[in-house]
Each structure stands twice: as structure tokens, then as C-alpha cells.
Design a protein around this motif. Structure first.
Motif, PDB file in Angstrom:
ATOM      1  N   GLY A   1       0.952  -1.305  -0.228  1.00 54.28           N
ATOM      2  CA  GLY A   1       0.063   0.030  -0.095  1.00 54.28           C
ATOM      3  C   GLY A   1       0.797   1.558   0.332  1.00 54.28           C
ATOM      4  O   GLY A   1       2.212   0.810   0.007  1.00 54.28           O
ATOM      5  N   ASP A   2       0.038   2.193   0.006  1.00 54.29           N
ATOM      6  CA  ASP A   2       1.261   3.640  -0.289  1.00 54.29           C
ATOM      7  C   ASP A   2       0.351   4.268   1.405  1.00 54.29           C
ATOM      8  O   ASP A   2      -0.036   4.333   2.222  1.00 54.29           O
ATOM      9  CB  ASP A   2       1.012   4.513  -1.336  1.00 54.29           C
ATOM     10  N   ASN A   3       1.106   5.693   1.600  1.00 54.65           N
ATOM     11  CA  ASN A   3       1.096   6.483   3.036  1.00 54.65           C
ATOM     12  C   ASN A   3      -0.154   7.421   2.531  1.00 54.65           C
ATOM     13  O   ASN A   3      -0.997   7.199   4.245  1.00 54.65           O
ATOM     14  CB  ASN A   3       1.798   7.919   2.260  1.00 54.65           C
ATOM     15  N   SER A   4      -0.925   6.819   2.170  1.00 54.48           N
ATOM     16  CA  SER A   4      -2.193   6.674   1.680  1.00 54.48           C
ATOM     17  C   SER A   4      -3.388   5.953   2.396  1.00 54.48           C
ATOM     18  O   SER A   4      -4.556   6.252   2.929  1.00 54.48           O
ATOM     19  CB  SER A   4      -3.227   8.005   0.499  1.00 54.48           C
ATOM     20  N   SER A   5      -2.583   5.029   2.428  1.00 51.29           N
ATOM     21  CA  SER A   5      -3.786   4.194   2.725  1.00 51.29           C
ATOM     22  C   SER A   5      -3.525   2.927   3.533  1.00 51.29           C
ATOM     23  O   SER A   5      -4.387   2.356   4.087  1.00 51.29           O
ATOM     24  CB  SER A   5      -3.634   2.607   1.716  1.00 51.29           C
TER      25      SER A   5
ATOM     26  N   SER B   1      -0.104   3.233   7.640  1.00 50.63           N
ATOM     27  CA  SER B   1       0.693   3.474   8.085  1.00 50.63           C
ATOM     28  C   SER B   1       1.548   2.522   9.298  1.00 50.63           C
ATOM     29  O   SER B   1      -0.083   1.648   9.810  1.00 50.63           O
ATOM     30  CB  SER B   1       0.267   5.065   8.848  1.00 50.63           C
TER      31      SER B   1
ATOM     32  N   VAL C   1      -4.721  -3.925   1.574  1.00 49.37           N
ATOM     33  CA  VAL C   1      -3.131  -3.386   2.866  1.00 49.37           C
ATOM     34  C   VAL C   1      -2.725  -4.197   3.264  1.00 49.37           C
ATOM     35  O   VAL C   1      -3.559  -4.633   4.005  1.00 49.37           O
ATOM     36  CB  VAL C   1      -3.754  -1.585   2.583  1.00 49.37           C
TER      37      VAL C   1
END
Length: 571
Positions: free
Chosen positions: A101-105, A107, A140
Motif C-alpha cells: 500500500g501507499d502512505n495514503s492507505s 501507516s 493493504v
């Protein structure tokens, strides 16, 4: 044993006493003549090679144990306490795990919320998508690559264990994933809204084969989750004791009479704070804190601990030789009702282990306390005042550096010459290369196969008359075969020279004739002295056995250059 890796692709499972061999430059041709005289008498002048002549030395170096012989697939077994968190790395580091996943999805971080007293660091996964912002359909989460990639095989079963807690109800998908995000096996688990840790355990059967798979834990539900102590093990390990079957078999075929473990320098560490503490390596694996392997520069999870080493020796039918820096004898030998023996019993082994030997000290001559005091205490009192202790133990050997390359023929031949000397005066080891699913023996490993039956056999006096004393070495033993208690004379001859050697053999005082039917000849050699085995050519340099129709009490044989020859003469 010691090890070295072929970058990240493979590993070597055993290494030994350092022998430096100068490169060979001679390319002379021709045939030299040598004579080997063997006395086959069985009277009191012969001597028996000790029953514990041959053994192996196991050390955690380059993940030869965790990631190798120990079949754990997750790097590392104590995942979040041993993937650098407890090792003092940056709090945000979860290596070797990676984020899906990425930082928007999503942490991911760590905190001290684990329920395990000795492993307080856990992973916190905050999923940001899944409410008004849908998560990707694949979810994610986090992914673990294993050590050399996870070897997942169709039809094989794998046990997955981890601990989880959540702030809200969610579904987690746990899967072995191959190329193109193909799911090789998966299961879903519903996690309730709870502040308590829940143990998840599931056995999965793979639907396809992939040698470089990863373990993934994902979700599409928004929330905060904690994960800890992730493990994935093949169900099919040797006797169910956690040892990788193929590598265990390679070691077992050497028929070691003892197993020295868990290492030498590894045990002590560069500093005492990183020395092996055996009490931290027994009991439930969830409570083993692991430690920094500061000698070989990686975190060691201690999933393979003192108990597992004792179990390995027992499975190999070998005597354990424990390299120790604290008192753990009661754990191995104490009754099930003793303080430490009761912990062993709780781990599933009520009967004491057959621990008879321990090893103290390793490569310590440069340390002032050892050199100034400890060595001389052992030297004076063990060797001079006790006849029962007057023996030497050679724990490691190997031809190394340029001449050895990554496991060459010339290194193996030189080691064979050294081992024949030890056979006359005692001992031996091996070398196994592997990745997640492949393995092969180096020429040095196959040299060990020539010596596996030497323990407990009768050493026969022999005299070698040769014009090539720097090239030829030989020995003779009397041994019993595996069928019907057959009687053999085994002659081993090393030619480390660059030319063929003609060897005349004469065996005197035989009580029966040499039988051609049933006698064999085995030769280890190759066309180039620097030839090596590899995953592409695992059998490039291996022994070749054939029937020996010229077997007799008096005979001539031709020894190839850079070769090890074994003659098994049925008498």
C-alpha cells in the motif's frame, strides 16, 4: 561447521579449521611410480580409530541455521522482536518486512505493546482506507520475503502462527503469494474488537509451487491493528522437529558421531552483552528475545536454541558437544523434576539428553585473560596431570581464499590429504550449499563421504614408498559393511599432484583372498582443478563409483591428477 553465502542466493552449512594452500602452477605431464605396503594383520599391534572420530560443527553464520537447516520460512521467527526492532534500529524500520500500500492507505510503526514480557516490541498497522475511501481490492498490509524467498510447493502443508489485536472488528487475509500476486494458499480470520492479544494458528495446503514466495497479511477494513510473533513452518520437517528434510539428510549422510553447537565465536560475541545466553533460547519461542549476532552482523532470533541443538544431535544419533559460556548441564541431563530439567520436559522431552561433552573457549589466544591465565590452567592440568583428558579436538578446518574459490576441486583434494593425516592421528567435517529449495554438496562435502565410516574402524599400518612425497598420501582401514557384516579393507589415496601417478599396492597377512565381485572403486576428480559445483551443475564434481574387477592383494592402479581415490576391497 561454518558457512559463507553466495551473495543472497545461497548459503554454506559447514566450515572448518583454516588451511592455506598455495596455488598450483605446475602443468607437467608424465606418470610417477609409488608403492603402498599394507599390513592387514589383526593382532594386538593394530589400533582402533576412536568411535567418535568424525563429527560436525554447526554455527549460525550467514543464516545457515535460521533460513537453512531450521525450516522457519519467516525472516525471522520472532518477527517483530527480531527484525531489527529489538536490535536497536530506527523505530520506524520493519525490515525485512515491507508495506503493501501507499502512505495514503496505510501507516506502519512499532511500539511496546506486546503481551510477551521478553519481546515487548510489536508492529502497529493503521489502515487509513476502507471507509469512504475504499482500499485496493487486493488489500493493504505487510509482506515478508523469507530468507532466500519462501519455497512453497503444491500439495505441501504449512503451519502459520501469529498474534493479533484490533481496535475494531476486521477481516485479515493471510496468504503465501507468488509472482503476479498469485495466491498459492490463503485463509481469512475475523478479528473482534478487543484489547487482548489473540493467537492465530492455521495449517494451509498450497495449490501451486513457487520457490520465491512471500507471506502477506492484508485487509480492506479501516482500523488499527497490532501484529506480533509471526511464524510459518512446513508441516513436513524431519520427525516433526523443525529441521529442513533435505539439508538434514545431507548432514545425516555424513554419519557424524558428534555435533558441536551452537558455534564458536558466535557463542561469545564480540562483546559479552551479545554472547549467547542459553536460558533465553529455551522454552516457548514467543518468549525468546533473540540477540544481536554481532560477530556475523545480523539479528539472531534463537528459534533454534539450546533445546533444538540437543534435539538435532539426538536425531542425528550423534553425541552433543555443547559450546557453552554458562551452566546449562542440568537442562540437558537433569531429571524431569529438576529446576531446568522440568523446562526441558515441558518442551516435550522428559528423558534427559545424552550430553557427555562440553567445549570451552574459541579462538581466544588474542584475549589477554585467556592467554595470560585460562589457557595455561587447561594446558597444565588437563594435558599434564590427567591421563583421561590428554586429547586434542580439531574443531574447524578448510582450504580457503583464492584456492578454494566457492568450493573447488583442488581445495577438496588438499583437505582429503589433511584428513588422511587426521585419520592417522584423528578427526573431520563438510560443506553444503543451499537456497530456499535447492542444495548441493561442494567437492569438500563429497570428500567427507570418504571418511564417514572411519569412526570405530581398525587402522591398518601402511608404508608409502614414493618419489612424490609432496603429492601422494594414503591410509588403510578395516571395516564392516552394511550387508551381512561383510569385511572390507578400505584404501584411500590422495594425489594432489598435477600428473598421473602409478600406484603399486601390496597387502600382506590377509586371512582370506580379495574378492573381485563386491569390491568397488570410487574416484573424486575433474578436468580442471578449480572446478566447482553449482545449482546449474550440482554434480559436476562428485565421486564416481564402479565395480573393481582388478581387485587383488597385489595390484596396480592409476591415480588421476588432483584426485581422491577409495578402494573398498571385499575380503
Amino acid at each position: 561447521m561454518a558457512f559463507y553465502s553466495l551473495k543472497v542466493a545461497c548459503n554454506i552449512l559447514l566450515y572448518f579449521f583454516i588451511v592455506y594452500l598455495l596455488a598450483f602452477h605446475s602443468c607437467a605431464y608424465g606418470t610417477q611410480m609409488s608403492i603402498l605396503l599394507v599390513n592387514a594383520t589383526s593382532n594386538s599391534t593394530v589400533r582402533r580409530i576412536p568411535d567418535n572420530f568424525f563429527g560436525v560443527f554447526l554455527e549460525e553464520i550467514n543464516h545457515g541455521v535460521s533460513g537453512g537447516l531450521w525450516a522457519e520460512l519467516v525472516n525471522n521467527i520472532l518477527s517483530f522482536s527480531s527484525t531489527c526492532f529489538e536490535a536497536g534500529h530506527a523505530k520506524s524500520s520493519i525490515y525485512p518486512w515491507s508495506i503493501i500500500g501507499d502512505n495514503s492507505s496505510i501507516s506502519v510503526s512499532t511500539d511496546l505493546t506486546s503481551c510477551f514480557e521478553k519481546n515487548k516490541v510489536a508492529l502497529q498497522m493503521q489502515v487509513l482506507c476502507g471507509d469512504t475511501k475504499p482500499c485496493p481490492s487486493s488489500g493493504v498490509g505487510i509482506s515478508n520475503p523469507g530468507f532466500w524467498g519462501m519455497n512453497i510447493e503444491k500439495g505441501k502443508k504449512y503451519k502459520i502462527i501469529y498474534y493479533v489485536k484490533a481496535m475494531s472488528m476486521t477481516d485479515l487475509e493471510t496468504s503465501f503469494t507468488g509472482a503476479g500476486d498469485v495466491k498459492l494458499a490463503l485463509f481469512n480470520v475475523n478479528v473482534s474488537n478487543t484489547t487482548n492479544w489473540t493467537r492465530i494458528e492455521k495449517i494451509l495446503e498450497a495449490n501451486a509451487t513457487y520457490h520465491n514466495a512471500s507471506l502477506q497479511i492484508t485487509t480492506t477494513t479501516k482500523g488499527v491493528y497490532w501484529l506480533d510473533q509471526v511464524s510459518a513452518m512446513p508441516v513436513d520437517t524431519h520427525k516433526g522437529n523443525g529441521f529442513r528434510n533435505d539439508l538434514f539428510q545431507m548432514v545425516a549422510e555424513l554419519k557424524p558421531k558428534f555435533l558441536r553447537f551452537p558455534g564458536g565465536t558466535f557463542v561469545e560475541g564480540i562483546s559479552l552483552k551479545n554472547a549467547v545466553r542459553w536460558k533465553n533460547t529455551v522454552g516457548p519461542w514467543e518468549e525468546r528475545p533473540g540477540h544481536l549476532n554481532d560477530v556475523w552482523k545480523y539479528w539472531t532470533d534463537d528459534g533454534f536454541g539450546y533445546f533444538e541443538g540437543l534435539q538435532l544431535a539426538e536425531d542425528l544419533n550423534a553425541l552433543p558437544v555443547w559450546v557453552f559460556n554458562a551452566d546449562g548441564i542440568e537442562f540437558a541431563r537433569g531429571s524431569a523434576s529438576s529446576k531446568w530439567g522440568s523446562i526441558r520436559a515441558a518442551m516435550g522431552h522428559p528423558k534427559p539428553f545424552n550430553l557427555r561433552y562440553v567445549a570451552i573457549g574459541n579462538e581466544d589466544c588474542g584475549k589477554s585473560n585467556y592467554r595470560g591465565m585460562s589457557f595455561f590452567i587447561f594446558y597444565i592440568y588437563y594435558f599434564f596431570k590427567s591421563s583421561t583428558m590428554s586429547m586434542a579436538f580439531i574443531s574447524e578446518y578448510a582450504v580457503w581464499k583464492k584456492d578454494a574459490a566457492l568450493g573447488s576441486l583442488v581445495a577438496a583434494v588438499a583437505e582429503a590429504a589433511f584428513l588422511i593425516g587426521l585419520e592417522k592421528n584423528r578427526w573431520i567435517p563438510d560443506a553444503i550449499v543451499f537456497n530456499s529449495y535447492q542444495y548441493y554438496g561442494t567437492p569438500s562435502y563429497w570428500v567427507q563421504k570418504f571418511f564417514t565410516v572411519s569412526s570405530g574402524t581398525i587402522f591398518l599400518p601402511s608404508t608409502l614408498k614414493t618419489d612424490s612425497p609432496d603429492s601422494i598420501i594414503a591410509s588403510a582401514i578395516n571395516l564392516k559393511g552394511s550387508k551381512d557384516n561383510e569385511n572390507y579393507i578400505r584404501l584411500k589415496v590422495v594425489n594432489i599432484g598435477s600428473t598421473h601417478e602409478s600406484l603399486q599396492i601390496s597387502i600382506s597377512r590377509l586371512k582370506s583372498s580379495v574378492k573381485q565381485h563386491g569390491s568397488t572403486k570410487t574416484v573424486l576428480t575433474s578436468s580442471n582443478l578449480m572446478d566447482e559445483n553449482s545449482f546449474l551443475e550440482p554434480n559436476k564434481v562428485v565421486p564416481h563409483q564402479s565395480s573393481f574387477e582388478d581387485a587383488a592383494a597385489d595390484m596396480n592402479i592409476l591415480l588421476p591428477p588432483y584426485s581422491v581415490t577409495s578402494l573398498d576391497l571385499l575380503i
